[in-house]
Design an enzyme around this catalytic site. Sequence first.
Site, PDB file in Angstrom:
ATOM      1  N   ASP A 113       0.961  -1.137  -0.503  1.00 13.98           N
ATOM      2  CA  ASP A 113      -0.060   0.039   0.231  1.00 13.98           C
ATOM      3  C   ASP A 113       1.001   1.463   0.341  1.00 13.98           C
ATOM      4  O   ASP A 113       2.316   1.255  -0.258  1.00 13.98           O
ATOM      5  CB  ASP A 113      -0.975  -0.374   1.357  1.00 13.98           C
ATOM      6  CG  ASP A 113      -0.131  -0.003   2.447  1.00 13.98           C
ATOM      7  OD1 ASP A 113       0.572   0.576   2.344  1.00 13.98           O
ATOM      8  OD2 ASP A 113      -0.824   0.437   4.184  1.00 13.98           O
TER       9      ASP A 113
ATOM     10  N   CYS B 290       3.129  -3.241   3.985  1.00 13.33           N
ATOM     11  CA  CYS B 290       2.673  -1.497   4.388  1.00 13.33           C
ATOM     12  C   CYS B 290       2.750  -1.539   5.619  1.00 13.33           C
ATOM     13  O   CYS B 290       3.857  -1.595   5.951  1.00 13.33           O
ATOM     14  CB  CYS B 290       0.958  -2.107   4.442  1.00 13.33           C
ATOM     15  SG  CYS B 290       0.533  -3.232   5.993  1.00 13.33           S
ATOM     16  N   GLY B 291       2.122  -0.117   6.129  1.00  9.05           N
ATOM     17  CA  GLY B 291       3.019   0.312   6.848  1.00  9.05           C
ATOM     18  C   GLY B 291       3.705  -0.824   8.275  1.00  9.05           C
ATOM     19  O   GLY B 291       4.925  -0.537   9.015  1.00  9.05           O
ATOM     20  N   THR B 292       2.787  -1.273   8.537  1.00  8.30           N
ATOM     21  CA  THR B 292       3.258  -2.067   9.937  1.00  8.30           C
ATOM     22  C   THR B 292       3.483  -4.120   9.168  1.00  8.30           C
ATOM     23  O   THR B 292       4.126  -3.990  10.072  1.00  8.30           O
ATOM     24  CB  THR B 292       2.263  -1.931  11.466  1.00  8.30           C
ATOM     25  OG1 THR B 292       1.051  -2.876  10.590  1.00  8.30           O
ATOM     26  CG2 THR B 292       2.018  -1.148  11.890  1.00  8.30           C
ATOM     27  N   GLY B 293       2.512  -3.954   8.315  1.00  5.61           N
ATOM     28  CA  GLY B 293       2.775  -5.571   7.500  1.00  5.61           C
ATOM     29  C   GLY B 293       1.249  -6.150   8.386  1.00  5.61           C
ATOM     30  O   GLY B 293       1.481  -7.126   7.869  1.00  5.61           O
ATOM     31  N   ILE B 294       1.001  -5.686   9.414  1.00  2.00           N
ATOM     32  CA  ILE B 294      -0.618  -6.360   9.973  1.00  2.00           C
ATOM     33  C   ILE B 294      -1.467  -6.803   8.780  1.00  2.00           C
ATOM     34  O   ILE B 294      -1.983  -7.597   8.668  1.00  2.00           O
ATOM     35  CB  ILE B 294      -0.681  -6.093  10.977  1.00  2.00           C
ATOM     36  CG1 ILE B 294       0.788  -5.683  12.605  1.00  2.00           C
ATOM     37  CG2 ILE B 294      -2.381  -6.405  12.225  1.00  2.00           C
ATOM     38  CD1 ILE B 294      -0.171  -5.381  13.556  1.00  2.00           C
ATOM     39  N   GLY B 295      -1.536  -4.926   8.478  1.00  3.79           N
ATOM     40  CA  GLY B 295      -3.159  -5.083   7.453  1.00  3.79           C
ATOM     41  C   GLY B 295      -3.194  -6.039   6.070  1.00  3.79           C
ATOM     42  O   GLY B 295      -3.593  -6.751   5.912  1.00  3.79           O
ATOM     43  N   MET B 296      -1.938  -6.032   5.448  1.00  3.22           N
ATOM     44  CA  MET B 296      -1.403  -6.932   4.813  1.00  3.22           C
ATOM     45  C   MET B 296      -1.201  -8.590   5.367  1.00  3.22           C
ATOM     46  O   MET B 296      -2.381  -8.816   3.944  1.00  3.22           O
ATOM     47  CB  MET B 296      -0.491  -6.835   3.697  1.00  3.22           C
ATOM     48  CG  MET B 296      -0.031  -5.326   3.451  1.00  3.22           C
ATOM     49  SD  MET B 296      -0.939  -5.810   1.566  1.00  3.22           S
ATOM     50  CE  MET B 296      -0.551  -4.315   0.685  1.00  3.22           C
TER      51      MET B 296
ATOM     52  N   HIS C  86       9.672 -23.907   9.209  1.00  2.00           N
ATOM     53  CA  HIS C  86       8.424 -25.023  10.318  1.00  2.00           C
ATOM     54  C   HIS C  86       7.360 -24.430   9.000  1.00  2.00           C
ATOM     55  O   HIS C  86       6.476 -25.386   9.687  1.00  2.00           O
ATOM     56  CB  HIS C  86       8.885 -24.786  11.213  1.00  2.00           C
ATOM     57  CG  HIS C  86      10.136 -24.583  12.341  1.00  2.00           C
ATOM     58  ND1 HIS C  86      10.200 -24.500  14.178  1.00  2.00           N
ATOM     59  CD2 HIS C  86      11.452 -25.648  11.867  1.00  2.00           C
ATOM     60  CE1 HIS C  86      10.679 -24.681  13.223  1.00  2.00           C
ATOM     61  NE2 HIS C  86      11.888 -25.329  12.903  1.00  2.00           N
TER      62      HIS C  86
ATOM     63  N   ARG D 257       7.798 -33.778  10.400  1.00  8.25           N
ATOM     64  CA  ARG D 257       6.811 -33.028  11.354  1.00  8.25           C
ATOM     65  C   ARG D 257       5.994 -31.827  11.466  1.00  8.25           C
ATOM     66  O   ARG D 257       4.768 -31.922  11.952  1.00  8.25           O
ATOM     67  CB  ARG D 257       7.047 -33.094  13.080  1.00  8.25           C
ATOM     68  CG  ARG D 257       8.116 -32.263  13.543  1.00  8.25           C
ATOM     69  CD  ARG D 257       8.621 -32.408  14.859  1.00  8.25           C
ATOM     70  NE  ARG D 257       9.425 -30.811  15.188  1.00  8.25           N
ATOM     71  CZ  ARG D 257      10.986 -30.654  15.141  1.00  8.25           C
ATOM     72  NH1 ARG D 257      11.393 -31.558  14.172  1.00  8.25           N
ATOM     73  NH2 ARG D 257      10.839 -29.457  15.167  1.00  8.25           N
ATOM     74  N   HIS D 258       6.868 -30.827  10.682  1.00  8.82           N
ATOM     75  CA  HIS D 258       6.325 -30.370  10.593  1.00  8.82           C
ATOM     76  C   HIS D 258       4.965 -30.001   9.723  1.00  8.82           C
ATOM     77  O   HIS D 258       3.966 -29.647   9.510  1.00  8.82           O
ATOM     78  CB  HIS D 258       7.286 -28.711   9.527  1.00  8.82           C
ATOM     79  CG  HIS D 258       8.356 -28.490  11.276  1.00  8.82           C
ATOM     80  ND1 HIS D 258       8.203 -27.997  12.358  1.00  8.82           N
ATOM     81  CD2 HIS D 258       9.303 -28.957  10.682  1.00  8.82           C
ATOM     82  CE1 HIS D 258       9.030 -28.531  12.962  1.00  8.82           C
ATOM     83  NE2 HIS D 258      10.315 -28.276  12.477  1.00  8.82           N
TER      84      HIS D 258
END
Length: 149
Positions: free
Chosen positions: A8, A65-71, A98, A132-133
């Site tokens: 963004d 994005c700014g924080t990466g959270i929204g994306m 993993h 296992r992963h």
Amino acid sequence: MKIVIASDHAGFALKKDIIHVVEELGHQVEDVGCDCADSVDYADYGIPAAEMVANGKADRGIIICGTGIGMSISANKVKGIRCALVHDLFSAKATREHNDTNVLAMGERVIGPGLAQEITKVWLTTPFEGGRHARRIDKITDYEGKNEG
């Protein structure tokens, strides 16, 4: 590999740096926007990038994005996507080894370009360990298939 990349407005500057790193590693890049620093909605770019990975038009995706959270929230709504929000090298490696992540999210306002470039390199060069992963990833995939709609 073909890597789709999106941002963004708040991740636009970092995206340009990351494109260079991906290309230097020998990968093909498809930039799906945004192309400016004017305010846009992250979901309008994160979801299409994730869809490209989910439908096989790209091998992996990088979204910023700014924080990466929204994306990362947006991308993880797409079936078949395992997107990790990463801001350190250990997590970049672990999320590939993993979790077999297929989309990487980062926040331009959280980390600088040097660290973001190193995270990108580690994430793109670290293989999935399987074993296992793989069993754990299969459980997530099974759940996702049973809970569509």
